[in-house]
Design a protein around this motif. Structure first.
Motif, short mmCIF file in Angstrom:
data_model
loop_
_atom_site.label_atom_id
_atom_site.label_comp_id
_atom_site.label_asym_id
_atom_site.label_seq_id
_atom_site.Cartn_x
_atom_site.Cartn_y
_atom_site.Cartn_z
N ARG A 21 103.94 32.02 46.10
CA ARG A 21 104.77 32.97 45.36
C ARG A 21 106.21 32.46 45.28
N VAL A 22 106.92 32.95 44.29
CA VAL A 22 108.33 32.61 44.09
C VAL A 22 109.21 33.72 44.64
N LEU A 45 117.66 30.28 48.13
CA LEU A 45 116.32 30.85 48.25
C LEU A 45 115.80 31.39 46.93
N THR A 46 116.68 31.96 46.13
CA THR A 46 116.26 32.61 44.88
C THR A 46 115.66 31.60 43.90
N GLY A 47 114.50 31.94 43.37
CA GLY A 47 113.83 31.08 42.40
C GLY A 47 112.97 29.99 43.00
N LYS A 48 112.89 29.94 44.34
CA LYS A 48 112.12 28.87 44.99
C LYS A 48 110.71 29.36 45.33
N SER A 66 111.96 23.39 46.87
CA SER A 66 113.27 22.76 46.70
C SER A 66 113.49 21.62 47.68
N GLY A 67 112.55 21.42 48.62
CA GLY A 67 112.72 20.40 49.64
C GLY A 67 113.42 20.93 50.87
N GLU A 68 113.69 22.24 50.90
CA GLU A 68 114.29 22.86 52.07
C GLU A 68 113.26 23.75 52.77
#
Length: 289
Positions: A21-22, A45-48, A66-68
């Motif tokens: 989920r996003v 965080l938003t959109g990931k 995002s790689g985080e």
């Protein structure tokens, strides 16, 4: 403080609601918990998309596209709750937000997922923590780098534990609580493990035979697996993500049972409590040596 079974129970509860989920909206409602939140945390965080949810010791690690990686520690009173959408979400970002109740006083981080589900981190005492790490180097983070092997993993076995305890002059209870030796064990489950193996908590770790040390490994795994299956132990603050209590406390053989009879058949002795390094240890003076 939540131990491995409580954290694993929370991770398993979050997994179906988050993985794949996003995060449509991240609402960071204060600047810090135990320490300051990372810079621009809401925007990062938003959109990931959440690609994976894993656990390392007593930490939950949420890998993002995002790689985080979002690191979560529940602290003493932290709770993660899941609230499904009440109603039908709209197409515009934020439409569903108003269908959920307003965040409560101690709801410090609120994640609204793209299907309308709300994930909330609530922490009345604010001893919990969150951080954002580079996923590729997350295991090198200062909180994770020195942690020992997972007790339910393949790297934790009798040979490893015997080698780590061989020269230890500390009590076995203290040694098993050392996160550098084995990950995730806490006071409750070490007490229960030592009772099952007949080892007294004050016994010096380095004096145990290899056979007795090896007996700890399956006992640790059994205790942890049974506790996870029961949803962990709820003594004060722990709740599962659906708000229900854990139930393993009803299966305690020694923890919190000072003065009660030992459960070993034919023992006849009562459970005793001593204090070690500021923590209560419960044991049977007859069955454990």
């Amino acid at each position: 403080m939540p131990e491995l079974p409580e954290v694993e129970t929370v991770r398993r509860g979050l997994e179906p609601a988050m993985v794949g989920r996003v995060i449509a909206r991240a609402d960071i409602r204060r600047p810090n918990l135990r320490w300051a939140f990372p810079e621009n945390m809401a925007a990062r965080l938003t959109g990931k998309r959440v690609e994976r949810l894993r656990r390392r010791s007593k930490y939950i690690l949420c890998d993002l596209d995002s790689g985080e990686t979002l690191l979560i520690h529940l602290g003493m009173s932290g709770r993660m709750t899941i609230a499904p959408l009440d109603g039908v979400a709209g197409d515009i970002l934020g439409d569903f937000h108003h269908l959920h109740p307003a965040p409560a006083k101690h709801d410090h981080v609120v994640l609204d997922m793209d299907d309308g589900t709300r994930i909330t981190f609530n922490d009345a005492r604010r001893f919990g923590a969150m951080d954002l790490l580079d996923t590729k180097t997350a295991e090198n983070h200062k909180l994770l780098a020195s942690i020992g092997p997972e007790p339910l993993g393949n790297h934790f076995d009798g040979d490893y534990l015997a080698a780590r305890l061989k020269s230890k002059n500390t009590p076995i209870k203290t040694a098993l609580l050392d996160q550098n030796i084995v990950a995730g064990l806490g006071n409750i489950y070490v007490c229960e493990t030592l009772w099952r193996t007949g080892i007294a908590p004050m016994r010096k770790a380095g004096t145990l035979s290899k056979k007795r040390v090896e007996s700890l490994v399956p006992a640790i795994r059994d205790v942890l697996s049974e506790a996870i299956a029961a949803g962990g132990s709820s003594l004060q603050d722990h709740r599962q993500t659906n708000g229900e209590l854990g139930y393993f406390q009803h299966s305690f053989a020694v923890y919190g049972r000072e003065g009660e009879p030992c459960q070993n058949d034919g023992c006849g002795h009562s459970i005793k409590r001593i204090v070690q390094s500021g923590r209560s240890s419960f044991y049977c003076p007859k069955c454990q040596s």
